[in-house]
Design a protein around this motif. Sequence first.
Motif, short mmCIF file in Angstrom:
data_model
loop_
_atom_site.label_atom_id
_atom_site.label_comp_id
_atom_site.label_asym_id
_atom_site.label_seq_id
_atom_site.Cartn_x
_atom_site.Cartn_y
_atom_site.Cartn_z
N UNK A 35 0.97 -0.97 -0.06
CA UNK A 35 -0.24 0.00 0.07
C UNK A 35 0.85 1.01 -0.09
N UNK A 36 0.55 2.15 -0.98
CA UNK A 36 1.32 3.35 -1.00
C UNK A 36 1.04 4.22 0.45
N UNK A 37 2.14 4.04 1.39
CA UNK A 37 1.92 4.89 2.64
C UNK A 37 2.29 6.41 2.59
N UNK A 38 3.29 6.83 1.96
CA UNK A 38 3.71 8.15 1.82
C UNK A 38 4.07 8.49 0.54
N UNK A 39 3.72 9.56 -0.27
CA UNK A 39 4.57 10.15 -1.23
C UNK A 39 4.99 11.56 -0.96
N UNK A 40 6.30 11.70 -1.03
CA UNK A 40 6.95 12.72 -0.73
C UNK A 40 7.92 13.44 -1.58
N UNK A 41 7.74 14.75 -1.90
CA UNK A 41 9.04 15.20 -2.52
C UNK A 41 10.48 15.33 -1.85
N UNK A 42 11.33 14.75 -2.56
CA UNK A 42 12.61 14.67 -1.98
C UNK A 42 13.59 15.52 -2.82
N UNK A 43 13.29 16.25 -3.92
CA UNK A 43 14.13 17.28 -4.68
C UNK A 43 13.18 17.75 -5.85
N UNK A 44 13.92 18.57 -6.57
CA UNK A 44 13.19 19.11 -7.75
C UNK A 44 12.68 17.79 -8.60
N UNK A 45 11.51 17.63 -9.04
CA UNK A 45 11.06 16.43 -9.85
C UNK A 45 11.27 15.26 -9.31
N UNK A 46 11.59 15.10 -8.06
CA UNK A 46 11.90 13.49 -7.49
C UNK A 46 10.87 13.35 -6.33
N UNK A 47 10.13 12.40 -6.30
CA UNK A 47 9.43 12.10 -5.38
C UNK A 47 9.80 10.50 -4.68
N UNK A 48 9.67 10.48 -3.33
CA UNK A 48 9.95 9.22 -2.50
C UNK A 48 8.47 8.43 -2.23
N UNK A 49 8.68 7.26 -2.63
CA UNK A 49 7.33 6.54 -2.24
C UNK A 49 7.81 5.29 -1.08
N UNK A 50 7.00 5.54 -0.06
CA UNK A 50 7.20 4.59 0.91
C UNK A 50 6.12 3.62 0.70
N UNK A 51 6.28 2.13 0.61
CA UNK A 51 5.18 1.25 0.31
C UNK A 51 5.41 0.26 1.37
#
Length: 302
Positions: free
Chosen positions: A5-21
């Motif tokens: 399940x996609x727990x978090x979607x966070x921007x971590x830089x310009x045009x980059x997101x982090x997904x925590x699954x």
Amino acid sequence: MQQTIVDRIEPVAEDVVSLVLRGATGPLAPWEPGAHVDLALPNWLTRQYSLCGDPTDRESYRVAIRYERLSRGGSEYIHRFLRQGRTLEVSLPRNHFPLHPAPEYLFLAGGIGITPILPMLRAATAAGVPSSLVYLGQSVETMPFVDELRARHGDRVRIVATRQQGRPDLAALASALNPGALVYACGPTSMLTAAEAAFPAGRLHAERFRPVPRSFAPDTEFEAVCARSGRTVQVAPGESLLDALNHAGTPVASGCREGVCGSCEIGVLDGEPEHRDDIGAPAGRMYACVSRALSPRLVLDL
């Protein structure tokens, strides 16, 4: 495949997101630094991403995705349409970029190439092995996880914003290496080409996101015998083994279709494969998306 399940979607830089699954049904499969997984996206695409979280965390995986302007649909979907709470199927981790034991490490990362390097640096420092990271990007704003690296690793990390500082002198870094030290590098082709010129081949381990252009002899037709099903498949010139098997009703999982991810690995029981991948297939294995046959017939463990 594992349900997450996609727990978090966070921007971590310009045009980059982090997904925590987060694992949907319990602990997720274990992994080691350098591993990646396939994400089966809701738009019917499968894409590969390096795991960049904590290997000791069995409850969740973390990946990071840069938005590609010429996206083939993967990064665009994740950045524009994926939402928290969505269920995603994720493969078991595979590792074609393992961290080998060494008395010292130098890590090189370029842009989103930081993702497999992050857990390597964490593991090396936790084990008390002298380690340093040179991290390149056009600007700090485009470089994911800079704050995390600075907070966790301090002066072990050298951040190089190339627009202002230029590129680091890799030859000088190579000359300063201690005996036995290993170099791990991941990033754009230009950085990896420069690293290959600067560091001895036996001490450099690199992971590429795109295959190295190479020339091969013209394709010839060959026969693929599926030992378990008894099916025989003709593979025509210009047709991949992967496509021939799929069209004949012997489906093989796949991802990149470029010979860099390893999703389509199959066993070879007899015959001589022509390896065209960028990973280095182990003995008795081949990657069906790009590799072919040097012998008229291959017997496959299918």
